[in-house]
Design an enzyme around this catalytic site. Structure first.
Site, PDB file in Angstrom:
ATOM      1  N   TYR A 187      41.747  38.224  54.700  1.00 51.50           N
ATOM      2  CA  TYR A 187      40.690  39.571  54.563  1.00 51.50           C
ATOM      3  C   TYR A 187      40.267  39.949  55.671  1.00 51.50           C
ATOM      4  O   TYR A 187      39.312  40.845  55.424  1.00 51.50           O
ATOM      5  CB  TYR A 187      39.874  38.627  53.324  1.00 51.50           C
ATOM      6  CG  TYR A 187      40.593  38.234  52.009  1.00 51.50           C
ATOM      7  CD1 TYR A 187      40.890  39.447  51.100  1.00 51.50           C
ATOM      8  CD2 TYR A 187      41.273  37.250  51.954  1.00 51.50           C
ATOM      9  CE1 TYR A 187      41.660  39.170  50.021  1.00 51.50           C
ATOM     10  CE2 TYR A 187      42.016  36.913  51.011  1.00 51.50           C
ATOM     11  CZ  TYR A 187      42.300  38.067  49.910  1.00 51.50           C
ATOM     12  OH  TYR A 187      43.062  37.632  48.960  1.00 51.50           O
ATOM     13  N   HIS A 204      49.759  51.304  35.073  1.00 48.55           N
ATOM     14  CA  HIS A 204      49.364  50.127  36.305  1.00 48.55           C
ATOM     15  C   HIS A 204      50.611  49.893  37.196  1.00 48.55           C
ATOM     16  O   HIS A 204      50.432  49.670  38.398  1.00 48.55           O
ATOM     17  CB  HIS A 204      48.849  48.903  35.527  1.00 48.55           C
ATOM     18  CG  HIS A 204      48.688  47.742  36.509  1.00 48.55           C
ATOM     19  ND1 HIS A 204      47.439  47.077  36.409  1.00 48.55           N
ATOM     20  CD2 HIS A 204      49.696  47.027  37.252  1.00 48.55           C
ATOM     21  CE1 HIS A 204      47.432  46.140  37.443  1.00 48.55           C
ATOM     22  NE2 HIS A 204      48.783  46.090  38.090  1.00 48.55           N
ATOM     23  N   GLU A 205      51.755  49.555  36.338  1.00 48.19           N
ATOM     24  CA  GLU A 205      53.073  49.294  37.481  1.00 48.19           C
ATOM     25  C   GLU A 205      53.314  50.403  38.112  1.00 48.19           C
ATOM     26  O   GLU A 205      53.842  50.227  39.138  1.00 48.19           O
ATOM     27  CB  GLU A 205      53.968  48.882  36.061  1.00 48.19           C
ATOM     28  CG  GLU A 205      53.827  47.468  35.585  1.00 48.19           C
ATOM     29  CD  GLU A 205      53.232  46.460  36.336  1.00 48.19           C
ATOM     30  OE1 GLU A 205      53.765  46.199  37.491  1.00 48.19           O
ATOM     31  OE2 GLU A 205      52.515  45.436  35.837  1.00 48.19           O
ATOM     32  N   HIS A 265      51.930  50.765  41.402  1.00 48.50           N
ATOM     33  CA  HIS A 265      52.344  49.820  42.400  1.00 48.50           C
ATOM     34  C   HIS A 265      53.675  50.565  43.043  1.00 48.50           C
ATOM     35  O   HIS A 265      54.192  50.754  44.220  1.00 48.50           O
ATOM     36  CB  HIS A 265      53.019  48.512  41.944  1.00 48.50           C
ATOM     37  CG  HIS A 265      51.887  47.513  41.527  1.00 48.50           C
ATOM     38  ND1 HIS A 265      50.710  47.248  42.280  1.00 48.50           N
ATOM     39  CD2 HIS A 265      51.506  46.926  40.336  1.00 48.50           C
ATOM     40  CE1 HIS A 265      50.060  46.634  41.920  1.00 48.50           C
ATOM     41  NE2 HIS A 265      50.388  46.179  40.445  1.00 48.50           N
ATOM     42  N   GLU A 290      46.523  45.615  44.027  1.00 50.33           N
ATOM     43  CA  GLU A 290      45.999  45.134  42.480  1.00 50.33           C
ATOM     44  C   GLU A 290      45.024  46.156  42.176  1.00 50.33           C
ATOM     45  O   GLU A 290      44.741  46.858  41.172  1.00 50.33           O
ATOM     46  CB  GLU A 290      45.582  43.772  42.510  1.00 50.33           C
ATOM     47  CG  GLU A 290      46.828  42.997  41.923  1.00 50.33           C
ATOM     48  CD  GLU A 290      47.818  43.470  40.795  1.00 50.33           C
ATOM     49  OE1 GLU A 290      47.331  44.017  39.926  1.00 50.33           O
ATOM     50  OE2 GLU A 290      49.119  43.263  41.111  1.00 50.33           O
ATOM     51  N   HIS A 336      48.279  28.879  40.130  1.00 45.87           N
ATOM     52  CA  HIS A 336      48.261  29.380  41.493  1.00 45.87           C
ATOM     53  C   HIS A 336      47.893  28.336  42.198  1.00 45.87           C
ATOM     54  O   HIS A 336      48.021  28.009  43.481  1.00 45.87           O
ATOM     55  CB  HIS A 336      47.289  30.653  41.339  1.00 45.87           C
ATOM     56  CG  HIS A 336      47.732  31.647  40.456  1.00 45.87           C
ATOM     57  ND1 HIS A 336      47.817  31.691  39.272  1.00 45.87           N
ATOM     58  CD2 HIS A 336      48.047  32.795  40.952  1.00 45.87           C
ATOM     59  CE1 HIS A 336      48.253  33.002  38.502  1.00 45.87           C
ATOM     60  NE2 HIS A 336      48.236  33.848  39.794  1.00 45.87           N
TER      61      HIS A 336
HETATM   62  O1  X8Z Z   1      49.019  35.812  38.085  1.00 46.98           O
HETATM   63  C1  X8Z Z   1      48.944  36.702  37.564  1.00 46.98           C
HETATM   64  C2  X8Z Z   1      49.941  37.718  37.382  1.00 46.98           C
HETATM   65  C3  X8Z Z   1      50.697  38.223  38.463  1.00 46.98           C
HETATM   66  S1  X8Z Z   1      49.739  38.984  39.548  1.00 46.98           S
HETATM   67  C4  X8Z Z   1      50.710  36.935  36.018  1.00 46.98           C
HETATM   68  N1  X8Z Z   1      47.531  36.953  37.082  1.00 46.98           N
HETATM   69  C5  X8Z Z   1      46.691  36.159  37.266  1.00 46.98           C
HETATM   70  C6  X8Z Z   1      46.678  34.952  36.309  1.00 46.98           C
HETATM   71  O2  X8Z Z   1      47.547  34.900  35.466  1.00 46.98           O
HETATM   72  O3  X8Z Z   1      45.725  34.078  36.464  1.00 46.98           O
HETATM   73  C7  X8Z Z   1      47.283  38.287  36.360  1.00 46.98           C
HETATM   74  C8  X8Z Z   1      45.897  38.134  36.124  1.00 46.98           C
HETATM   75  C9  X8Z Z   1      45.468  37.055  37.065  1.00 46.98           C
HETATM   76 ZN    ZN Z   2      49.575  44.760  39.275  1.00 48.80          ZN
END
Ligand code: X8Z
Ligand code: ZN
Length: 687
Positions: A240, A396-397, A400, A424, A528
């Site tokens: 960042y 949105h897509e 990108h 994003e 994540h």
């Molecule tokens: O991980 C994602 C997408 C890919 S950018 C599936 N998102 C986050 C999540 O699921 O927590 C989209 C919203 C936030």
């Molecule tokens: Zn996106």
């Protein structure tokens, strides 16, 4: 996080090797140096070779991933893994070659920046053996995540007092997170069922990988040190390009928090009316299982509980009536961008994209936008439904895709945004415009006439409420995830679960629905976290999307409340959009913000977001005027759900973990004792 492939998606299954393009503070010298080559010719030669080979590698990986995503056979999965492994090898070879240069003596800023990007990213500094180990460790956690299944709910209320479900035998214990568990959490209004599903999922997903996660923390920190950082949190923040990033995000949240608390209070009232005293208090935090999302990260699915009588027109129904098809949706999206002066989609795009769910092969349906790294092949994969949601998603897509197309003039390493949030943010800024009542009216999907002067009508308030339910809880959640992860990387994985809930309560106002113990690993329920993916990008992207939207509106000479802006057909807005997209990652984040805001600021700012929600905030204040507590007041019972207060301080936090934590507990306890009904204050400076 490492090599290449540029896919902006909702993919959970494919091991996407993430974008390589982390950025860095290039004024600092890298710790890891093997020799002192500062020969400019050698640097240029290396970067030229890198550019070609990296693009080729990226292309092969993207093709193999696309094949698997659109036809998920074992064969395609093996081919994809092979390509990903080759890419990972290439990444480490390049990293090693880059360490031969002494960046501190390379005066040409652009070359230094490019080298820095190759050097600071990833985990190649671990060496082959440990690099293999961390990859394996992450894959194990992902496999556990993807394999989790739970039994269906049959009215069982057999919870032990420690929160464990006693799962009796079921013939088909085959509910997956997607789509089964998710749809229960989103749609069920049976509190017992919600509690069962929440608990079963957390039981299955976290504890089995808790120890594996600890090993991951250790290895990620070792890698970060080899790359010149104090710990892996610092390495993640480096992208960042803000030395005060930790405080920047904290400060932004402090500005947004009053609005969040107004929203929170209004939502809690709706939930209280539905579930009552046995589930939540009228002034307390909200238990995590009733928010319509497994992580409480967006609250859009419970709008029916908090706004039972809607005045929102049925846009999806209108689309059906007008005979919309998937192709028409994408043609309308294409026309939006050409109206701004951006180019149409290429013939390759129309030939190769998949915009409808195929009947014959198993395709992952999450929407995504793909860059095949050869300057002309860009595709969208989206199992489009005829709905307002997918109308917005298609735009949105496609944003990108435009971003990919705009930065094709840059070298490979700059074919990204300066940090992961800009891509994003740009897509969401366009989506904000598309979903707004004024634009829907212009494209003939909404008959109500919206003007600047009736911008406070109920349609507008409901629109703003919908957007707020999506974005504000998400900011609180993304901040929680990352503050927790930064803490664990810095202080070590001791008392992880108590810390997780402590932050959940502090930022989100959410408590666990039952007792949590140190063997639980509830942060691990977020993909994540266990898959080593940055999450603060979503927080930053939310801030940035309003900054970008406000600037595109200003460029189109919009007057009136921000949410009534529609920059459709504005060439000036289009010029600004393409101008900043073209820069890719060649500019730093702050330079790019300066360009977007046309010199007004080079920093993230919460002002446009607050401006956008101003009419909603006034309306919420009015709705909440009789509430005793705006926000939440927590009591001993709340805290005891995740901390053992009876013992003075939680034994799960060893004395070596953090003296700061002990002072935090002292603060918390004091607040509980002295101000039973006071709002839980969030201003402890813990880290
Ligand atoms: O991980 C994602 C997408 C890919 S950018 C599936 N998102 C986050 C999540 O699921 O927590 C989209 C919203 C936030
Ligand atoms: Zn996106």
């Amino acid at each position: 996080m490492s090599v290449f492939v540029k896919v902006y998606s909702s993919l959970l299954f494919i091991t996407i090797i993430e974008s390589a393009l982390s950025t860095a503070q290039f004024s600092t010298d890298l710790l890891y140096k093997e020799s002192a080559n500062d020969n400019l010719g050698d640097v240029i030669q290396f970067l030229r070779e890198y550019d070609r080979e990296a693009a080729d590698t990226c292309n092969r990986v993207a093709l193999s991933e696309w094949k698997y995503a659109t036809n998920a056979t074992d064969f395609n999965r093996r081919r994809m893994k092979e390509q990903q492994n080759l890419a990972a090898k290439f990444e480490c070879i390049s990293w090693r070659r880059a360490t031969k240069f002494d960046t501190s003596r390379i005066l040409e800023a652009n070359l230094r920046r490019q080298l820095g990007k190759i050097l600071q990213q990833g985990k190649c500094g671990l060496g082959d053996e440990k690099h293999l180990e961390i990859t394996h460790v992450i894959n194990m956690m992902k496999d556990n995540y993807n394999q989790v299944r739970i039994c269906p709910f049959h009215g069982q209320t057999n919870l032990h007092s420690d929160g464990h479900n006693v799962t009796s035998f079921h013939a088909y214990c085959d509910l997956r997170l997607e789509p089964d568990i998710t749809s229960i959490i989103e749609q069920s209004r049976n509190e017992k069922e919600l509690l069962y599903v929440w608990n079963e999922f957390h039981e299955k997903i976290g504890p089995p990988v808790r120890n594996t996660f600890m090993r991951y923390v250790d290895l990620a920190n070792q890698a970060a040190i080899q790359h010149g950082f104090r710990d892996a949190g610092e390495q993640m923040r480096e992208q960042y390009e803000d030395p005060d990033f930790f405080f920047t995000v904290q400060d932004l949240w402090t500005q947004i928090q009053p609005l969040y608390k107004q929203l929170f209070t209004f939502v809690r009232r709706g939930l209280f009316m539905r579930y009552g005293e046995g589930v939540l208090r009228p002034d307390g935090p909200i238990p995590a299982h009733i928010l319509g999302n497994m992580w409480g990260q967006n609250w859009r699915n419970i709008i029916d509980l908090i706004m039972p009588h809607t005045e929102m027109p049925d846009i999806t129904g209108e689309m059906m009536k007008q005979g919309y098809t998937a192709t028409k949706i994408f043609q309308v999206a294409e026309e939006f961008f050409t109206s701004l002066g951006l180019p149409p989609m290429s013939p390759e795009f129309w030939r190769n994209s998949i915009i409808q769910k195929p009947n014959d092969v198993y395709t992952q349906c999450s929407a995504s936008a793909w860059d095949f790294c050869n300057l002309l092949d860009f595709r969208i994969k989206q199992c489009t439904q005829i709905s307002l949601e997918d109308f917005i998603n298609s735009h949105h897509e496609m944003t990108h895709i435009h971003y990919y197309m705009q930065y094709t003039t840059q070298p490979f390493i700059y074919r990204e945004s300066p940090n992961p949030a800009f891509h994003e943010a740009a897509a969401h800024a366009i989506a904000l415009n598309i979903g707004g009542p004024v634009h829907l009216q212009k494209v003939g999907l909404l008959s109500t006439h919206i003007t600047a002067s009736n911008g406070n009508s109920m349609i507008n308030i409901e629109y703003l409420l919908n957007v707020a339910l999506d974005k504000l809880p998400f900011m609180a959640f993304s901040l929680t995830v990352e503050k927790w992860r930064w803490y664990v990387f810095e202080k070590g994985p001791v008392g992880m679960n108590a810390r997780w809930w402590d932050l959940r309560l502090r930022f989100q106002g959410i408590i666990p629905p039952n007792k949590r113990m140190s063997q639980h690993f509830d942060a691990g329920a977020k993909y994540h976290v266990i898959s080593d993916q940055d999450y603060i990008k979503y927080f930053v992207a939310t801030i940035l999307q309003f900054q970008i939207y406000a600037e595109l509106c200003a460029a189109s000479n919009h007057v009136g409340p921000l949410h009534t802006c529609d920059f459709y057909r504005s060439r000036e807005a289009g010029r600004l959009l393409s101008d900043f997209m073209q820069r890719g990652a060649s500019l730093s984040s702050s330079q790019l913000i300066k360009l977007i805001t046309r010199g007004k600021t080079s920093r993230l700012s919460a002002e446009p977001l607050l401006d956008f929600f101003r009419p909603l905030e006034a309306w919420l204040e009015q709705q909440n005027r009789d509430e005793r507590v705006i926000g939440w007041s927590s009591n001993m019972d709340d805290i005891q759900l995740f901390q053992n207060l009876a013992m003075g301080y939680n034994t799960a936090y060893s004395s070596s973990s953090s003296s700061l934590f002990i002072s935090f507990l002292a603060c918390t306890t004091a607040i509980i004792k002295v101000l039973q009904l006071h709002i839980y204050t969030e201003n402890f400076n813990l880290s």
